[in-house]
Write a protein that holds these residues in place. Structure first.
Motif, PDB file in Angstrom:
ATOM      1  N   PHE A   1       0.839  -1.205   0.000  1.00  0.00           N
ATOM      2  CA  PHE A   1       0.000   0.000   0.000  1.00  0.00           C
ATOM      3  C   PHE A   1       0.874   1.256   0.000  1.00  0.00           C
TER       4      PHE A   1
ATOM      5  N   LEU B   1       6.566  -1.794  12.417  1.00  0.00           N
ATOM      6  CA  LEU B   1       5.146  -2.021  12.688  1.00  0.00           C
ATOM      7  C   LEU B   1       4.907  -2.922  13.892  1.00  0.00           C
TER       8      LEU B   1
ATOM      9  N   GLY C   1      -3.575   3.159  12.777  1.00  0.00           N
ATOM     10  CA  GLY C   1      -2.304   2.530  13.159  1.00  0.00           C
ATOM     11  C   GLY C   1      -1.634   1.843  11.990  1.00  0.00           C
ATOM     12  N   GLN C   2      -2.065   2.187  10.758  1.00  0.00           N
ATOM     13  CA  GLN C   2      -1.492   1.535   9.583  1.00  0.00           C
ATOM     14  C   GLN C   2      -0.706   2.523   8.728  1.00  0.00           C
ATOM     15  N   VAL C   3       0.255   1.975   7.987  1.00  0.00           N
ATOM     16  CA  VAL C   3       0.926   2.742   6.951  1.00  0.00           C
ATOM     17  C   VAL C   3       0.266   2.375   5.621  1.00  0.00           C
ATOM     18  N   PRO C   4       0.290   3.256   4.629  1.00  0.00           N
ATOM     19  CA  PRO C   4       0.939   4.552   4.624  1.00  0.00           C
ATOM     20  C   PRO C   4       0.169   5.617   5.405  1.00  0.00           C
TER      21      PRO C   4
ATOM     22  N   GLU D   1      -5.121   5.919   4.880  1.00  0.00           N
ATOM     23  CA  GLU D   1      -5.800   5.106   3.868  1.00  0.00           C
ATOM     24  C   GLU D   1      -5.233   5.447   2.477  1.00  0.00           C
TER      25      GLU D   1
ATOM     26  N   CYS E   1       2.920  -8.618   5.231  1.00  0.00           N
ATOM     27  CA  CYS E   1       4.277  -8.290   5.648  1.00  0.00           C
ATOM     28  C   CYS E   1       4.304  -7.853   7.103  1.00  0.00           C
TER      29      CYS E   1
HETATM   30  N1  LIG Z   1      -6.513  -0.064   3.935  1.00  0.00           N
HETATM   31  C1  LIG Z   1      -5.163   0.349   4.266  1.00  0.00           C
HETATM   32  C2  LIG Z   1      -4.299  -0.892   4.389  1.00  0.00           C
HETATM   33  C3  LIG Z   1      -2.859  -0.542   4.829  1.00  0.00           C
HETATM   34  C4  LIG Z   1      -2.169  -1.735   5.476  1.00  0.00           C
HETATM   35  O1  LIG Z   1      -2.707  -2.857   5.535  1.00  0.00           O
HETATM   36  N2  LIG Z   1      -0.960  -1.461   5.986  1.00  0.00           N
HETATM   37  C5  LIG Z   1      -0.272  -2.472   6.722  1.00  0.00           C
HETATM   38  C6  LIG Z   1       1.167  -2.637   6.178  1.00  0.00           C
HETATM   39  S1  LIG Z   1       1.160  -3.315   4.542  1.00  0.00           S
HETATM   40  C7  LIG Z   1      -0.133  -2.020   8.163  1.00  0.00           C
HETATM   41  O2  LIG Z   1       0.100  -0.864   8.446  1.00  0.00           O
HETATM   42  N3  LIG Z   1      -0.272  -2.966   9.094  1.00  0.00           N
HETATM   43  C8  LIG Z   1      -0.097  -2.720  10.501  1.00  0.00           C
HETATM   44  C9  LIG Z   1      -1.345  -2.926  11.271  1.00  0.00           C
HETATM   45  O3  LIG Z   1      -2.410  -3.216  10.663  1.00  0.00           O
HETATM   46  O4  LIG Z   1      -1.279  -2.827  12.490  1.00  0.00           O
HETATM   47  C10 LIG Z   1      -4.646   1.292   3.197  1.00  0.00           C
HETATM   48  O5  LIG Z   1      -5.069   1.163   2.038  1.00  0.00           O
HETATM   49  O6  LIG Z   1      -3.856   2.208   3.508  1.00  0.00           O
END
Ligand SMILES: N[C@@H](CCC(=O)N[C@@H](CS)C(=O)NCC(=O)O)C(=O)O
Length: 236
Positions: free
Chosen positions: A12, A34, A48-51, A63, A235
């Protein structure tokens, strides 16, 4: 300057950095762990997600779909980018890629041949749809690389690295998608959109000995206990 908060092998994030690279837009990047998210990141990111993208005004965007639209808007605010129907169709074809990022991550982590086959069913269906939609290339809409190409870039780039290291080609049955992968690769945007050690970090995770692909996609190998090998997550 725009800042992207990243995790090295997140597809993403790569979609976002690929768009910034394709548009020659300057940006800073900060990598986080992460599995040990910093407090400043958790304070900024509702998911709490990247990006996560910090705008020049200091606003945190999250998002990837929303971030992509923001980049499109600020890079070319007056662009018409086709009719509303065309834009909707492009978003739909982009979605066909992004909803398979985690599917590909899971397939690449397969412990054995059977699991890879099971986890590739949806991915193959997506490749089949793209195969039927692609025209004479080199890009999705012909001569120019656009937003649909950028959405598919992380999947095509990862398939290329998998083939290089294991000999296994996710795209073997899809000649037009394969040609698209070659055309996308020749732009250099994929390499520019990831850190220098991306291939190593990616291989360490997906192409380790615990995965079928990491062991060279050896279709003659005996049964491997699923539990002893790879999980099905992404990942992170
Ligand atoms: N729907 C989100 C998905 C992003 C996502 O899944 N990021 C993962 C890394 S590939 C992440 O931050 N995972 C850590 C977590 O969910 O805690 C987007 O499009 O930005």
């Amino acid at each position: 300057m725009i800042k992207v908060v990243s995790f090295k092998i997140c597809p993403f994030v790569q979609r976002v950095t690929a768009l910034l690279e394709a548009k020659n837009m300057p940006y800073e990047i900060e990598y986080i762990n992460l599995s040990d998210k910093p407090a400043w990141f958790l304070a900024l990111s509702p998911t709490g997600q990247v990006p996560l993208l910090m705008t020049e005004n200091g606003v945190a965007l999250f998002e990837s779909d929303a971030i992509i639209e923001y980049i499109e808007e600020i890079s070319d605010p007056d662009a018409e980018n086709g009719t509303p129907e065309q834009r909707a169709i492009d978003r739909a074809w982009s979605y066909q890629a992004t909803k398979h990022y985690l599917v590909q991550c899971s397939a690449m982590q397969s412990a054995n041949q059977e699991t890879l086959a099971e986890r590739s069913v949806k991915l193959n269906a997506a490749f089949e749809k793209a195969e039927n939609q692609l025209g004479g290339g080199p890009y999705f809409h012909g001569a120019h690389m656009g937003k649909v190409d950028i959405a598919w870039l992380p999947i095509l780039h990862r398939a290329q690295i998998v083939e290089k290291h294991s000999g296994y080609d996710f795209l073997a049955s899809y000649p037009k998608v394969k040609a698209w992968q070659v055309a996308m690769s020749s732009t250099g945007v994929a390499e520019q959109s990831v850190p220098d050690d991306f291939e190593q970090a990616f291989s360490n995770f997906y192409l380790a000995d615990r995965t079928f692909l990491g062991r060279g996609a050896n279709f003659d190998e005996g049964p491997i206990e699923k539990a002893a090998a790879a999980g099905g997550g992404c990942c992170c």
